[in-house]
Design a protein around this motif. Structure first.
Motif, PDB file in Angstrom:
ATOM      1  N   SER A  53       2.664 -36.575   8.668  1.00 47.56           N
ATOM      2  CA  SER A  53       2.816 -36.685   9.984  1.00 47.56           C
ATOM      3  C   SER A  53       4.345 -37.489  10.262  1.00 47.56           C
ATOM      4  N   GLU A  54       4.712 -37.509  11.340  1.00 47.54           N
ATOM      5  CA  GLU A  54       5.960 -38.088  11.895  1.00 47.54           C
ATOM      6  C   GLU A  54       7.079 -37.829  11.207  1.00 47.54           C
ATOM      7  N   PRO A  55       7.686 -36.890  10.608  1.00 48.84           N
ATOM      8  CA  PRO A  55       8.978 -36.607  10.025  1.00 48.84           C
ATOM      9  C   PRO A  55      10.158 -37.137  10.596  1.00 48.84           C
ATOM     10  N   VAL A  56      10.907 -38.081   9.715  1.00 52.16           N
ATOM     11  CA  VAL A  56      12.013 -38.717   9.951  1.00 52.16           C
ATOM     12  C   VAL A  56      13.109 -38.465   8.949  1.00 52.16           C
ATOM     13  N   TRP A  57      14.406 -37.793   9.463  1.00 51.89           N
ATOM     14  CA  TRP A  57      15.228 -37.648   8.279  1.00 51.89           C
ATOM     15  C   TRP A  57      16.043 -38.911   7.913  1.00 51.89           C
ATOM     16  N   GLU A  63      17.153 -37.360   2.459  1.00 50.20           N
ATOM     17  CA  GLU A  63      15.556 -37.666   2.261  1.00 50.20           C
ATOM     18  C   GLU A  63      15.009 -37.231   3.745  1.00 50.20           C
ATOM     19  N   LEU A  64      13.612 -36.842   3.777  1.00 49.27           N
ATOM     20  CA  LEU A  64      12.856 -36.941   4.824  1.00 49.27           C
ATOM     21  C   LEU A  64      11.850 -37.722   4.565  1.00 49.27           C
ATOM     22  N   PHE A  65      11.647 -38.430   5.537  1.00 48.47           N
ATOM     23  CA  PHE A  65      10.284 -39.671   5.349  1.00 48.47           C
ATOM     24  C   PHE A  65       9.197 -39.030   6.293  1.00 48.47           C
TER      25      PHE A  65
END
Length: 147
Positions: A53-57, A63-65
């Motif tokens: 959940s909650e993808p943040v670039w 990177e993708l967090f």
């Protein structure tokens, strides 16, 4: 991209505007996917494998967090190039005790991609949230792993 039977939530556009990350429960569990943008009907790439959940670039786009099913922040390293490919994934730290909501982001990364900002859960009803800043997280991770 829209589907009436699945949730597709928390969209995040990559810094270069070429990739759209989002969460979807189309497999029965919320996972993170990436599609090319703006032609989202093309390929679809699965990023998470054990919930997400909650993808943040990252601001660099390298990177993708996201938060995994064990409530850890994961960094997925993205290969440069015209085809989306995750090179490696590593769990960074537990996010237990911090606010989470599958539909919205409750954390962000600093412009230099070295610091994360989370909203801490209040211990009691009506308690004020506090801002927790994790500095030198990579050095802390290295000490914890012993490398």
């Amino acid at each position: 991209m829209a589907s009436p039977t699945f949730y597709q939530i928390a969209p995040a556009l990559s810094p270069d505007g070429k990739w759209l990350a989002y969460g979807s429960d189309e497999t029965g569990r919320l996972e993170i996917y990436v599609r090319p943008f703006p032609e989202t009907q093309g390929a679809r790439y699965t990023v998470s494998r054990a919930g997400g959940s909650e993808p943040v670039w990252s601001h660099s786009g390298n990177e993708l967090f996201y938060r995994d099913g064990a409530n850890r922040l994961v960094a997925a390293e993205i290969a440069p190039g015209p085809v989306f490919r995750v090179v490696t994934e590593r769990a960074l730290f537990s996010t237990s005790g911090y606010v989470t909501d599958n539909r919205h982001w409750h954390y962000t990364v600093s412009p230099d991609d070295r610091t994360f900002y989370f909203v801490k859960s209040g211990a009691q009803a009506g308690a004020q949230n506090e801002l927790v800043v994790v500095l030198n997280w990579f050095e802390q991770l290295t000490r914890m792993v012993g490398r």
